[in-house]
Design a protein around this motif. Structure first.
Motif, PDB file in Angstrom:
ATOM      1  N   THR A 238      91.945  99.633  27.458  1.00  0.00           N
ATOM      2  CA  THR A 238      93.278  99.783  26.884  1.00  0.00           C
ATOM      3  C   THR A 238      93.208 100.442  25.511  1.00  0.00           C
ATOM      4  O   THR A 238      94.105 101.206  25.126  1.00  0.00           O
ATOM      5  CB  THR A 238      93.965  98.410  26.769  1.00  0.00           C
ATOM      6  OG1 THR A 238      94.017  97.812  28.067  1.00  0.00           O
ATOM      7  CG2 THR A 238      95.374  98.541  26.226  1.00  0.00           C
ATOM      8  N   LEU A 239      92.141 100.164  24.760  1.00  0.00           N
ATOM      9  CA  LEU A 239      92.008 100.708  23.413  1.00  0.00           C
ATOM     10  C   LEU A 239      91.825 102.215  23.409  1.00  0.00           C
ATOM     11  O   LEU A 239      92.028 102.852  22.380  1.00  0.00           O
ATOM     12  CB  LEU A 239      90.816 100.060  22.697  1.00  0.00           C
ATOM     13  CG  LEU A 239      90.816  98.540  22.564  1.00  0.00           C
ATOM     14  CD1 LEU A 239      89.642  98.086  21.727  1.00  0.00           C
ATOM     15  CD2 LEU A 239      92.111  98.049  21.951  1.00  0.00           C
ATOM     16  N   GLY A 240      91.427 102.786  24.533  1.00  0.00           N
ATOM     17  CA  GLY A 240      91.143 104.211  24.544  1.00  0.00           C
ATOM     18  C   GLY A 240      92.092 105.043  25.377  1.00  0.00           C
ATOM     19  O   GLY A 240      91.871 106.243  25.543  1.00  0.00           O
ATOM     20  N   LEU A 241      93.149 104.444  25.921  1.00  0.00           N
ATOM     21  CA  LEU A 241      94.076 105.208  26.752  1.00  0.00           C
ATOM     22  C   LEU A 241      94.885 106.177  25.886  1.00  0.00           C
ATOM     23  O   LEU A 241      95.630 105.744  25.004  1.00  0.00           O
ATOM     24  CB  LEU A 241      95.016 104.272  27.512  1.00  0.00           C
ATOM     25  CG  LEU A 241      94.362 103.395  28.582  1.00  0.00           C
ATOM     26  CD1 LEU A 241      95.394 102.454  29.196  1.00  0.00           C
ATOM     27  CD2 LEU A 241      93.712 104.246  29.663  1.00  0.00           C
ATOM     28  N   PRO A 242      94.790 107.479  26.129  1.00  0.00           N
ATOM     29  CA  PRO A 242      95.445 108.439  25.225  1.00  0.00           C
ATOM     30  C   PRO A 242      96.955 108.309  25.185  1.00  0.00           C
ATOM     31  O   PRO A 242      97.569 108.471  24.128  1.00  0.00           O
ATOM     32  CB  PRO A 242      95.014 109.799  25.792  1.00  0.00           C
ATOM     33  CG  PRO A 242      94.595 109.530  27.210  1.00  0.00           C
ATOM     34  CD  PRO A 242      94.041 108.143  27.208  1.00  0.00           C
ATOM     35  N   HIS A 243      97.590 107.991  26.331  1.00  0.00           N
ATOM     36  CA  HIS A 243      99.049 107.924  26.337  1.00  0.00           C
ATOM     37  C   HIS A 243      99.557 106.670  25.645  1.00  0.00           C
ATOM     38  O   HIS A 243     100.701 106.630  25.202  1.00  0.00           O
ATOM     39  CB  HIS A 243      99.584 107.999  27.769  1.00  0.00           C
ATOM     40  CG  HIS A 243      99.180 106.871  28.667  1.00  0.00           C
ATOM     41  ND1 HIS A 243      97.867 106.519  28.873  1.00  0.00           N
ATOM     42  CD2 HIS A 243      99.916 106.016  29.425  1.00  0.00           C
ATOM     43  CE1 HIS A 243      97.818 105.509  29.718  1.00  0.00           C
ATOM     44  NE2 HIS A 243      99.035 105.176  30.059  1.00  0.00           N
ATOM     45  N   VAL A 244      98.708 105.627  25.540  1.00  0.00           N
ATOM     46  CA  VAL A 244      99.087 104.429  24.789  1.00  0.00           C
ATOM     47  C   VAL A 244      98.886 104.652  23.298  1.00  0.00           C
ATOM     48  O   VAL A 244      99.750 104.356  22.474  1.00  0.00           O
ATOM     49  CB  VAL A 244      98.268 103.213  25.277  1.00  0.00           C
ATOM     50  CG1 VAL A 244      98.486 102.013  24.358  1.00  0.00           C
ATOM     51  CG2 VAL A 244      98.661 102.851  26.703  1.00  0.00           C
ATOM     52  N   LEU A 245      97.736 105.208  22.926  1.00  0.00           N
ATOM     53  CA  LEU A 245      97.424 105.387  21.513  1.00  0.00           C
ATOM     54  C   LEU A 245      98.383 106.348  20.833  1.00  0.00           C
ATOM     55  O   LEU A 245      98.753 106.148  19.672  1.00  0.00           O
ATOM     56  CB  LEU A 245      95.982 105.892  21.370  1.00  0.00           C
ATOM     57  CG  LEU A 245      94.891 104.922  21.817  1.00  0.00           C
ATOM     58  CD1 LEU A 245      93.526 105.557  21.664  1.00  0.00           C
ATOM     59  CD2 LEU A 245      94.957 103.617  21.025  1.00  0.00           C
ATOM     60  N   VAL A 246      98.792 107.403  21.527  1.00  0.00           N
ATOM     61  CA  VAL A 246      99.679 108.373  20.895  1.00  0.00           C
ATOM     62  C   VAL A 246     101.014 107.741  20.522  1.00  0.00           C
ATOM     63  O   VAL A 246     101.699 108.180  19.604  1.00  0.00           O
ATOM     64  CB  VAL A 246      99.883 109.600  21.821  1.00  0.00           C
ATOM     65  CG1 VAL A 246     100.824 109.272  22.971  1.00  0.00           C
ATOM     66  CG2 VAL A 246     100.404 110.795  21.035  1.00  0.00           C
ATOM     67  N   ARG A 247     101.384 106.669  21.214  1.00  0.00           N
ATOM     68  CA  ARG A 247     102.639 105.977  20.916  1.00  0.00           C
ATOM     69  C   ARG A 247     102.634 105.391  19.501  1.00  0.00           C
ATOM     70  O   ARG A 247     103.677 105.321  18.851  1.00  0.00           O
ATOM     71  CB  ARG A 247     102.856 104.852  21.926  1.00  0.00           C
ATOM     72  CG  ARG A 247     103.533 105.321  23.177  1.00  0.00           C
ATOM     73  CD  ARG A 247     105.035 105.203  23.036  1.00  0.00           C
ATOM     74  NE  ARG A 247     105.678 106.195  23.865  1.00  0.00           N
ATOM     75  CZ  ARG A 247     106.725 106.899  23.511  1.00  0.00           C
ATOM     76  NH1 ARG A 247     107.218 106.778  22.305  1.00  0.00           N
ATOM     77  NH2 ARG A 247     107.271 107.749  24.330  1.00  0.00           N
ATOM     78  N   PHE A 248     101.480 104.941  19.015  1.00  0.00           N
ATOM     79  CA  PHE A 248     101.436 104.336  17.690  1.00  0.00           C
ATOM     80  C   PHE A 248     101.615 105.373  16.588  1.00  0.00           C
ATOM     81  O   PHE A 248     101.965 105.032  15.465  1.00  0.00           O
ATOM     82  CB  PHE A 248     100.131 103.564  17.504  1.00  0.00           C
ATOM     83  CG  PHE A 248     100.052 102.347  18.368  1.00  0.00           C
ATOM     84  CD1 PHE A 248     100.838 101.241  18.107  1.00  0.00           C
ATOM     85  CD2 PHE A 248      99.229 102.315  19.477  1.00  0.00           C
ATOM     86  CE1 PHE A 248     100.796 100.114  18.918  1.00  0.00           C
ATOM     87  CE2 PHE A 248      99.174 101.197  20.292  1.00  0.00           C
ATOM     88  CZ  PHE A 248      99.967 100.100  20.008  1.00  0.00           C
ATOM     89  N   TYR A 249     101.379 106.643  16.918  1.00  0.00           N
ATOM     90  CA  TYR A 249     101.635 107.690  15.937  1.00  0.00           C
ATOM     91  C   TYR A 249     103.131 107.907  15.724  1.00  0.00           C
ATOM     92  O   TYR A 249     103.531 108.558  14.765  1.00  0.00           O
ATOM     93  CB  TYR A 249     101.004 109.016  16.396  1.00  0.00           C
ATOM     94  CG  TYR A 249      99.514 108.980  16.585  1.00  0.00           C
ATOM     95  CD1 TYR A 249      98.682 108.332  15.683  1.00  0.00           C
ATOM     96  CD2 TYR A 249      98.919 109.601  17.684  1.00  0.00           C
ATOM     97  CE1 TYR A 249      97.302 108.308  15.864  1.00  0.00           C
ATOM     98  CE2 TYR A 249      97.548 109.587  17.874  1.00  0.00           C
ATOM     99  CZ  TYR A 249      96.755 108.932  16.963  1.00  0.00           C
ATOM    100  OH  TYR A 249      95.396 108.912  17.146  1.00  0.00           O
ATOM    101  N   THR A 250     103.957 107.404  16.653  1.00  0.00           N
ATOM    102  CA  THR A 250     105.398 107.622  16.533  1.00  0.00           C
ATOM    103  C   THR A 250     106.095 106.551  15.698  1.00  0.00           C
ATOM    104  O   THR A 250     107.278 106.686  15.397  1.00  0.00           O
ATOM    105  CB  THR A 250     106.057 107.650  17.944  1.00  0.00           C
ATOM    106  OG1 THR A 250     105.964 106.348  18.537  1.00  0.00           O
ATOM    107  CG2 THR A 250     105.364 108.660  18.838  1.00  0.00           C
ATOM    108  N   ASN A 251     105.380 105.463  15.340  1.00  0.00           N
ATOM    109  CA  ASN A 251     105.981 104.435  14.489  1.00  0.00           C
ATOM    110  C   ASN A 251     106.106 104.925  13.051  1.00  0.00           C
ATOM    111  O   ASN A 251     105.294 105.725  12.583  1.00  0.00           O
ATOM    112  CB  ASN A 251     105.138 103.151  14.503  1.00  0.00           C
ATOM    113  CG  ASN A 251     105.362 102.324  15.745  1.00  0.00           C
ATOM    114  OD1 ASN A 251     104.468 102.120  16.541  1.00  0.00           O
ATOM    115  ND2 ASN A 251     106.576 101.830  15.912  1.00  0.00           N
ATOM    116  N   PRO A 252     107.083 104.418  12.309  1.00  0.00           N
ATOM    117  CA  PRO A 252     107.224 104.846  10.910  1.00  0.00           C
ATOM    118  C   PRO A 252     106.047 104.444  10.031  1.00  0.00           C
ATOM    119  O   PRO A 252     105.718 105.140   9.076  1.00  0.00           O
ATOM    120  CB  PRO A 252     108.514 104.145  10.450  1.00  0.00           C
ATOM    121  CG  PRO A 252     109.267 103.870  11.704  1.00  0.00           C
ATOM    122  CD  PRO A 252     108.231 103.611  12.756  1.00  0.00           C
ATOM    123  N   ASP A 253     105.393 103.292  10.301  1.00  0.00           N
ATOM    124  CA  ASP A 253     104.308 102.816   9.451  1.00  0.00           C
ATOM    125  C   ASP A 253     103.456 101.813  10.231  1.00  0.00           C
ATOM    126  O   ASP A 253     103.755 101.460  11.368  1.00  0.00           O
ATOM    127  CB  ASP A 253     104.858 102.159   8.174  1.00  0.00           C
ATOM    128  CG  ASP A 253     105.960 101.160   8.467  1.00  0.00           C
ATOM    129  OD1 ASP A 253     105.724 100.261   9.304  1.00  0.00           O
ATOM    130  OD2 ASP A 253     107.051 101.270   7.890  1.00  0.00           O
TER     131      ASP A 253
END
Length: 488
Positions: A238-253
């Motif tokens: 789960t820690l390395g799934l690209p489509h999951v990780l990219v989601r955290f880049y969309t948070n404000p902080d």
């Protein structure tokens, strides 16, 4: 089930998805909108979108099928899928958001100051994404064949066409709206029919049939080693799934990233109650589905088989719509993450490059899906988790938490884990489920430690390659910002 009902359900969910996607086009203008929704997605929206893309064919269909086949042994799958987000919460979510990167290759290049690491990471991320898309297309093919009688390839092609339209239209901004909608559709599509079935059977006083006795294939855990290996794959994968990780880049902080992960944990815990219920009801009231080789279709077939009539058709239509939403949402998330990587590393970035990369990202796995047969859905996705845990996860975790990581260590670890796990997957495919040794059927228990060990040993042997920017980058990753502070 009336085939026309299935077709109508598929058409409606496709039209709704396309309509929401084109709405996103109205507010997607900049490169930041297409790649990370300009980092303005609030926790509830983002959590719903993560639930939408994470709950794939394996979650919607495969978990129930494995429980139908294997009973409580298969509960490790929903437990592992959900617990993986606890790992994300503790070790990855906030630091990754603070990195300011668009993609995983962006992060590894910034952390290790190396273009070579970026190129290797990009290749691994693309391979992971394509491996994960193929089971989604297999699930769509199964759904189309079972519910409408149309050729199986129609389902795979329909998913790719709809995903390409929505991703090309508005990128990450558009897909956020689509996936949030699809999560709640999937939850409703599972919850309403199974509750209706349970209450109807309880009211009728129906007696269950004898539980199905089926050999659980090599893809389902059967002993201590398989259980441990599966959990290692799901937790670290789960820690390395690209489509999951990219989601955290969309948070404000970073604070919002942590809140998002907490909400996701709650949403997943509720969601997995329902595939589990389908599997258990199937074991009690429809064990013949297991014996006939239709375990992965138990969610699709139970409403029509146990309720019947108009009510059964309507409930089946709802389930079909939810299943198709699962294939669309996960595939769209993967295509967005892969398009970000391919467009930046091959096509020079920008909106035009993103759109072209999105088409390539969807069409290539479509070719593989059409040419191959589906394995048990949850089991095949579990192997993708093992590959991700063995390749992307070590460099990500060590990059965030260990100052001694070097570019040579990162490359050696990714290559070692990818080759070992990929080789086990290929060997297992050649041998077939019946002839595959248990340590190849579930390789994560030895491939993940091997990848971590090689990464650490090579890094220690190349200490002179620790980048000069290491202290500055690590300070950025681990210095909390004020809540709701946006990046300028």
């Amino acid at each position: 089930m009336n085939p026309a009902v299935g077709v109508i359900a598929l058409v409606l969910v496709s039209l709704a998805t396309a309509a929401i996607g084109f709405y996103g086009l109205r507010i997607s203008r900049t490169t930041g909108d297409f790649y990370v929704a300009s980092r303005t997605v609030k926790p509830w929206w983002n959590a719903s979108a993560i639930g939408g893309e994470y709950l794939s064919a394996a979650s919607f269909l495969g978990v129930a099928g494995l429980i139908l086949l294997s009973g409580t042994d298969a509960l490790w799958f929903p437990v592992g899928y959900t617990a993986g987000y606890l790992m994300l919460l503790l070790f990855v979510a906030a630091p990754l958001r603070r990195s300011g990167a668009y993609t995983i290759p962006d992060f590894t290049e910034a952390r290790l100051d190396s273009r070579a690491v970026r190129r290797v990471t990009s290749v691994v991320v693309v391979v992971v994404g394509w491996l994960y898309i193929v089971p989604q297309l297999h699930g769509a093919a199964l759904t189309i064949r079972i519910t409408t009688g149309l050729p199986a390839w129609v389902g795979s092609v329909a998913v790719v066409v709809v995903v390409c339209l929505t991703v090309v239209a508005g990128g990450m901004r558009s897909i956020t709206f689509v996936q949030a909608f699809q999560f709640w559709l999937k939850l409703t599509a599972l919850a309403v029919p199974v509750l209706f079935i349970v209450f109807t059977l309880a009211g009728d006083g129906s007696a269950p049939a004898a539980p199905a006795v089926v050999n659980p294939t090599g893809l389902a855990p059967a002993g201590p080693y398989q259980n441990i290996s599966l959990l290692v794959a799901l937790l670290f994968g789960t820690l390395g799934l690209p489509h999951v990780l990219v989601r955290f880049y969309t948070n404000p902080d970073g604070h919002s990233a942590r809140r998002t992960t907490l909400i996701v944990l709650g949403l997943l815990s509720v969601f997995y109650l329902f595939p589990t219920a389908y599997g258990l009801v199937g074991r009690m009231f429809a064990p013949e589905l297991a014996r006939s080789g239709q375990a992965d279709a138990v969610v699709l077939l139970l409403p029509g088989q146990l309720i019947g009539g108009t009510a059964g058709d309507l409930l089946s239509a709802l389930v079909v719509a939810g299943a198709f939403a699962a294939f669309l949402s996960t595939t769209s998330g993967l295509v967005v993450s892969l398009a970000g990587v391919i467009s930046q590393d091959v096509l020079g970035g920008g909106v035009r490059g993103f759109r072209l990369a999105a088409v390539v990202s969807a069409v290539v796995p479509l070719g593989f899906a059409v040419m191959t047969d589906s394995l048990a859905l949850a089991g095949s996705v579990g192997l993708v988790f093992a590959f991700t845990a063995s390749s992307v996860c070590p460099v990500l975790l060590l990059g965030i938490w260990w100052r001694g990581l070097t570019d040579a260590g990162a490359i050696a670890g990714m290559v070692t884990g990818g080759v070992l796990c990929g080789g086990a997957m290929v060997w297992g495919t050649v041998l077939g489920a019946a002839g595959t040794p248990f340590w190849l059927a579930q390789p994560a228990a030895w491939t993940v430690p091997a990848a971590f060990a090689v990464t650490v040993l090579v890094s220690r042997g190349t200490k002179h390659r620790i980048p000069l920017t290491m202290s500055r980058v690590m300070t950025r990753l681990h210095t909390p910002e004020r809540p709701l502070m946006t990046e300028r």
